[in-house]
Design an enzyme around this catalytic site. Structure first.
Site, short mmCIF file in Angstrom:
data_model
loop_
_atom_site.label_atom_id
_atom_site.label_comp_id
_atom_site.label_asym_id
_atom_site.label_seq_id
_atom_site.Cartn_x
_atom_site.Cartn_y
_atom_site.Cartn_z
N HIS A 86 0.82 -1.22 0.00
CA HIS A 86 0.00 0.00 0.00
C HIS A 86 0.85 1.26 0.00
O HIS A 86 1.89 1.32 0.67
CB HIS A 86 -1.01 0.01 1.16
N ASP A 88 -0.56 4.29 0.71
CA ASP A 88 -1.09 5.28 1.66
C ASP A 88 -0.41 5.10 3.01
O ASP A 88 0.15 4.05 3.31
CB ASP A 88 -2.62 5.16 1.79
N ASP A 119 6.08 1.42 6.81
CA ASP A 119 4.68 1.01 6.60
C ASP A 119 4.03 1.95 5.60
O ASP A 119 3.41 2.93 5.98
CB ASP A 119 3.96 1.05 7.95
N GLU A 152 -5.25 1.03 2.40
CA GLU A 152 -5.04 0.00 3.42
C GLU A 152 -5.26 0.58 4.82
O GLU A 152 -5.87 -0.05 5.67
CB GLU A 152 -3.63 -0.60 3.31
N GLU A 153 -4.74 1.78 5.04
CA GLU A 153 -4.81 2.36 6.39
C GLU A 153 -6.22 2.82 6.76
O GLU A 153 -6.46 3.24 7.89
CB GLU A 153 -3.81 3.52 6.53
N HIS A 212 -24.22 22.52 34.47
CA HIS A 212 -23.37 22.95 35.58
C HIS A 212 -23.17 21.73 36.48
O HIS A 212 -24.14 21.11 36.92
CB HIS A 212 -24.07 24.09 36.34
N THR A 314 -16.19 23.79 35.11
CA THR A 314 -17.05 22.85 35.82
C THR A 314 -18.24 22.52 34.94
O THR A 314 -19.12 23.34 34.73
CB THR A 314 -17.53 23.45 37.16
N ARG A 327 -8.98 -7.07 18.42
CA ARG A 327 -8.14 -7.84 17.48
C ARG A 327 -8.56 -9.29 17.60
O ARG A 327 -8.65 -9.84 18.72
CB ARG A 327 -6.67 -7.69 17.85
N SER A 398 -3.03 -6.28 11.59
CA SER A 398 -4.05 -6.77 10.65
C SER A 398 -3.80 -6.22 9.25
O SER A 398 -3.40 -5.08 9.09
CB SER A 398 -5.44 -6.31 11.11
N HIS A 426 3.01 3.94 12.61
CA HIS A 426 1.82 4.64 13.14
C HIS A 426 2.19 5.61 14.27
O HIS A 426 1.29 6.24 14.83
CB HIS A 426 0.74 3.67 13.65
N1 BES Z 1 1.29 -3.01 8.03
C1 BES Z 1 0.25 -2.87 9.00
C2 BES Z 1 -0.14 -4.19 9.65
C3 BES Z 1 0.92 -4.90 10.43
C4 BES Z 1 1.92 -4.23 11.11
C5 BES Z 1 0.89 -6.27 10.48
C6 BES Z 1 2.88 -4.93 11.81
C7 BES Z 1 1.84 -6.96 11.19
C8 BES Z 1 2.84 -6.29 11.86
C9 BES Z 1 -0.95 -2.24 8.32
O1 BES Z 1 -0.60 -1.15 7.52
C10 BES Z 1 -1.88 -1.72 9.37
O2 BES Z 1 -1.52 -0.79 10.04
N2 BES Z 1 -3.08 -2.30 9.51
C11 BES Z 1 -4.08 -1.79 10.39
C12 BES Z 1 -5.42 -2.29 10.01
C13 BES Z 1 -6.22 -1.38 9.13
C14 BES Z 1 -7.62 -1.90 8.96
C15 BES Z 1 -6.22 0.05 9.55
C16 BES Z 1 -3.82 -2.27 11.80
O3 BES Z 1 -3.29 -3.37 12.01
O4 BES Z 1 -4.17 -1.52 12.71
MN MN Z 2 1.00 -1.56 6.33
MN MN Z 3 -0.30 0.60 8.89
#
Ligand code: BES
Ligand code: MN
Ligand code: MN
Length: 456
Positions: A86, A88, A119, A152-153, A212, A314, A327, A398, A426
């Site tokens: 990917h 993105d 990534d 993908e992200e 309040h 407040t 997950r 994932s 990330h």
């Molecule tokens: N490359 C990652 C997934 C990943 C990272 C798998 C490290 C194994 C080890 C992918 O770009 C990602 O960040 N996937 C997301 C899922 C998506 C639906 C946003 C995730 O795992 O949070």
């Molecule tokens: Mn990735």
């Molecule tokens: Mn990712």
């Protein structure tokens, strides 16, 4: 394969310079302010594929960002490897925590720092450069197709349709993906599983307006107090998830396999040191490796409501919200788990508040069997370039499309990633080791060679 190292040595500066150019493009798919940049990244990937020698390159339109396609068919009777990745990237924030701007790549201590470095831009470029290497040195042993997506992200929401509409064009023998990490460069590993994902947003509404907190506090439900309690109740004293039915379909891994997993090189103290934590946390009865690989988990990804500006106000807020992810592991279904969560979360709310649960994207878990020829081709490639055997490890991350590849195309995926968990994907200061980048370019051609020979 001949002259692999020689070709890389002669061209590595250009490889790195080209990756740096791609990393300058802020292709953040989640944020529409970056629409033009994300399109520009797609164009850039298409162009480098062409320069590497790919044919029939195309930006295939989808309802969202385009899929970059390219192929090199040398002989239809030979096997075909379908490479997925990917272009993105995740948003860069919190931007103030970066040591250098996320889209101004900096090379420091042998690593490239930029959002997307590991990534997945650095990892998709390994495949582009490996293709160039095999074509330029006249050693491409089989056919290859590329699909590099731009969503993908954000859950690959449109890629499923693209796959269903292009099953003929995507015909292949195996899928090859570099979008995961290794244990370490000393302990090379191959990812053998990905977690599924169920992602929801919850909204708790109390009174019809902010109140309040003295005049009404203690007499009217505070949505933040309620939400906190509800979230806290989702796990018990053993850190097991309390949603009824949540574990019903979880595949329990055999004692033998758990004993194998226990041999995975892993230093708990280093792990804690890296994260600056005094102790780890998780489901009772399972090791850290098991928690991140074979056990399902639940996490709050964001929580907000009330007054968060400077000073004190407040207020008894009208609303509280949170983003929650689960997950999933083999045999759990994202749709089913989302439904179980929804029912449970609504059932535990007191009458004093209203609850809305909004499901986001999801995805199914995936496992690569280690006894298939393609896995052995990958293991042999690692053994060649690292000089030691690889270790199978299931990931906690994932890639939702991988399960769909299997369902729609009937294809297994080989998850041959070269990142490290410490790459800060990330997170602020994401980086990718130049050693890892070059090692990937070196290893991929051997996978091609081994896979082609196995299929003969
Ligand atoms: N490359 C990652 C997934 C990943 C990272 C798998 C490290 C194994 C080890 C992918 O770009 C990602 O960040 N996937 C997301 C899922 C998506 C639906 C946003 C995730 O795992 O949070
Ligand atoms: Mn990735
Ligand atoms: Mn990712």
């Amino acid at each position: 394969m001949k002259d692999v190292k020689k070709y890389i040595e002669a061209n590595k500066d250009r490889f790195i310079a080209e990756l740096v150019e791609l990393l300058k493009i802020p292709s953040i798919s989640a944020d529409s302010a970056y629409k033009n940049d994300t399109m520009a990244a797609a164009e850039a990937v298409k162009k480098t594929l062409e320069l590497a020698g790919a044919e029939n390159t195309e930006l295939c339109p989808t309802a969202g960002y385009p899929v970059v396609y390219g192929e090199k068919i040398i002989d239809p009777t030979l096997p075909t490897i379908l490479v997925y990745g990917h272009y993105d990237v995740q948003p860069a924030d919190p931007i103030e925590l970066w040591d250098s701007p996320p889209f101004m790549p900096v090379i420091k201590d042998g690593k490239i720092y930029a959002r997307g470095a590991a990534d997945d831009k650095g990892q998709i470029y390994m495949h582009v450069k490996a293709l160039e290497l095999m074509i330029k040195t006249n050693q491409l042993p089989c056919n290859v197709k590329f699909i590099i997506e731009g969503e993908e992200e954000v859950g690959s929401v449109n890629l499923g349709t693209f796959i269903k509409e292009n099953t003929e064009r995507l015909k292949a023998d195996i899928i090859l993906i570099s979008d995961t990490s290794m244990l370490s460069m000393e302990h090379p590993s191959i990812t053998t599983g990905l977690k599924g994902l169920s992602y929801l947003e919850v909204e708790i509404t109390g009174p019809n307006r902010d109140l309040h907190s003295g005049v009404y506090g203690g007499a009217v439900a505070n949505p933040i107090n309620i939400l906190s309690k509800m979230i806290a109740s989702l796990t018990d004293e053993n850190n097991r998830i309390t949603i009824p039915g949540f574990y019903d379909n979880v595949v329990e891994v055999s004692a033998e396999e758990r004993a194998e997993m226990a041999k995975t090189p892993f230093e708990l103290n280093d792990y804690k040191d890296h994260l600056n934590i005094n102790d780890v946390h998780g489901e009772k009865g399972y090791s850290t490796i098991e928690r991140t690989s074979i056990r399902p988990t639940l996490d709050v990804n964001g929580i907000w409501g009330g007054y968060i500006g400077e000073g004190a106000k407040t207020v008894l807020p009208s609303k509280a919200q949170a983003k929650i992810s689960m997950r999933l592991v083999p045999n759990q279904s994202s749709e089913e788990i989302t439904q179980l969560f929804k029912n449970h979360f609504k059932s535990i709310a007191p009458d004093s508040v209203k609850v809305v649960v909004k499901p986001h994207h999801g995805g199914e878990p995936y496992v690569t069997p280690i006894d298939i020829p393609a896995y052995q081709a990958a293991a042999k490639a690692i053994a060649t370039t690292f000089g030691k055997p690889s270790i199978p490890v299931r990931a906690g991350g994932s890639i939702p499309i991988v399960a769909l590849f299997e369902k729609e195309l009937g294809l297994k995926s080989i998850l041959l990633g070269f990142g490290l968990n410490s790459d800060a994907i990330h997170s602020p200061n994401e980086h990718y080791g130049i050693f890892n980048f070059l090692k990937g370019i070196e290893t991929i051609p051997y996978f091609f060679e081994n896979f082609s020979q196995l299929k003969k």
